[in-house]
Enzyme design. Structure first.
Site, PDB file in Angstrom:
ATOM      1  CE  LYS A   1      41.371  14.857  54.924  1.00 17.21           C
ATOM      2  NZ  LYS A   1      41.255  15.095  53.413  1.00 17.21           N
TER       3      LYS A   1
ATOM      4  CG  HIS B   1      46.904   4.408  43.885  1.00 19.67           C
ATOM      5  ND1 HIS B   1      47.323   5.808  44.127  1.00 19.67           N
ATOM      6  CD2 HIS B   1      45.799   4.050  44.336  1.00 19.67           C
ATOM      7  CE1 HIS B   1      46.053   6.210  44.913  1.00 19.67           C
ATOM      8  NE2 HIS B   1      45.424   5.093  45.174  1.00 19.67           N
TER       9      HIS B   1
ATOM     10  N   GLY C   1      36.928   4.973  14.174  1.00 20.85           N
ATOM     11  CA  GLY C   1      37.583   5.129  15.093  1.00 20.85           C
ATOM     12  C   GLY C   1      38.417   4.150  15.585  1.00 20.85           C
TER      13      GLY C   1
ATOM     14  CE  LYS D   1      34.455  -8.557  44.408  1.00 20.28           C
ATOM     15  NZ  LYS D   1      33.929  -9.679  44.141  1.00 20.28           N
TER      16      LYS D   1
END
Length: 316
Positions: free
Chosen positions: A197, A135, A43, A105
């Site tokens: 929320k 992101h 692989g 973290k």
């Protein structure tokens, strides 16, 4: 008319999104470089570059989408091969930069994998990164090399401009998405709202409040990534239950893992608009999902970088 590129330009792709790479090549008016990717019997990835790249400015296209680990290894091995073949520069075009969600973290003894992958790309020999909608924008600082982050929002904005929805409002599905929603709302010159929320006690159910007038209106939800689709599906259901006429969602990166497509089909969403930074296979396509191409934007960015023109106009 194809772009006029300076000499010593080479464009290669790996296995994550060859369709997007071919689109980019067509826009630029060039041929994709010849290379082969095979596997040893156990692989391990084996790559062979089948043409000379000595002294060339190479642009290598690869998203680190699922299977993310396979695509990251392909990318690192190809960069190493290009470096050892005496390429002048190795410009890595990463439409979707995976592992970006692990950028800090959040709890003790956790890795910062976004930084780890950045370190590996640099160590392998990459000299420049072109990407889309990280992101978190501060991830650009994880790289000790130039990073150009293009914005998929410009493509999504244009789509909704052409759609010209009446009585539209942009709604952020959570408090963290307000900045992205505000930018789209400002561009479309429409109102903004958000879904608030909160959970008062750990053992209490979550309360959901909609801030903004959505009754009888076409709602647009914008996020950067749709992974499980739980956020947008739940938001769409809540908005329709509270009187929205229709709900449209959009994002740059369609990760679409697990049962996400079924969740979208079963939800109150009218349409989900995504881009092809990540290849969406046939089995994950749906009548509710519209795919827009980022090839023209990435091709223009590559041309600007290669011809030493400013990239900043592409951010506007």
């Amino acid at each position: 008319m194809p772009y006029q590129l300076k000499k010593n330009f080479k464009l290669f792709t790996l296995n994550s999104n060859p369709e997007l790479a071919r689109e980019i090549a067509d826009v630029l008016g060039v041929q994709l470089g010849k290379s082969s990717i095979t596997r040893f019997s156990d692989g391990e990835v084996q790559i062979n570059i089948e043409e000379s790249v000595r002294g060339a400015d190479v642009y290598l296209i690869q998203s680190t989408s699922q299977p993310g680990n396979e695509h990251v290894m392909e990318l690192l091995i190809m960069i190493d091969a290009l470096k050892r073949a005496s390429a002048n520069t190795i410009n890595v075009v990463i439409p979707y930069y995976g592992y970006a969600r692990q950028d800090r973290k959040a709890a003790s003894r956790e890795p910062i994998t976004a930084k780890l992958v950045a370190n590996m790309l640099e160590k392998a020999g990459a000299t420049h990164i072109i990407t889309m909608d990280l992101h978190a924008p501060q991830l650009q600082g994880f790289f000790n090399m130039p990073v150009d982050q293009l914005l998929g929002g410009t493509i999504l904005e244009k789509h909704f401009e052409e759609k010209a929805l009446a009585d539209a409002i942009v709604v952020a599905p959570d408090n963290g998405g307000l900045g992205r929603a505000r930018k789209l709302a400002d561009h479309l010159d429409v109102a903004i709202g958000f879904i608030d929320k909160r959970k008062m006690q750990p053992d209490e159910p979550e309360t959901v409040n909609i801030v903004g007038d959505i009754k009888g209106r076409n709602v647009i939800i914008i996020v950067d990534i749709v992974d499980t689709a739980a956020t947008i599906a739940t938001a769409a259901d809540v908005l329709v239950e509270n009187g929205a006429k229709a709900v449209y969602a959009c994002c740059t990166h369609a990760v679409l893992s697990g049962d996400s497509v079924q969740r979208i089909e079963d939800s109150a969403l009218t349409e989900l608009i995504v881009t092809n930074t990540i290849h969406v296979p046939e089995e994950k396509r749906s009548r509710k999902i519209t795919i827009l191409s980022v090839a023209p934007l990435l091709a223009e960015a590559i041309e600007h970088v290669h011809n030493e023109k400013p990239v900043s106009p592409l951010f506007e």
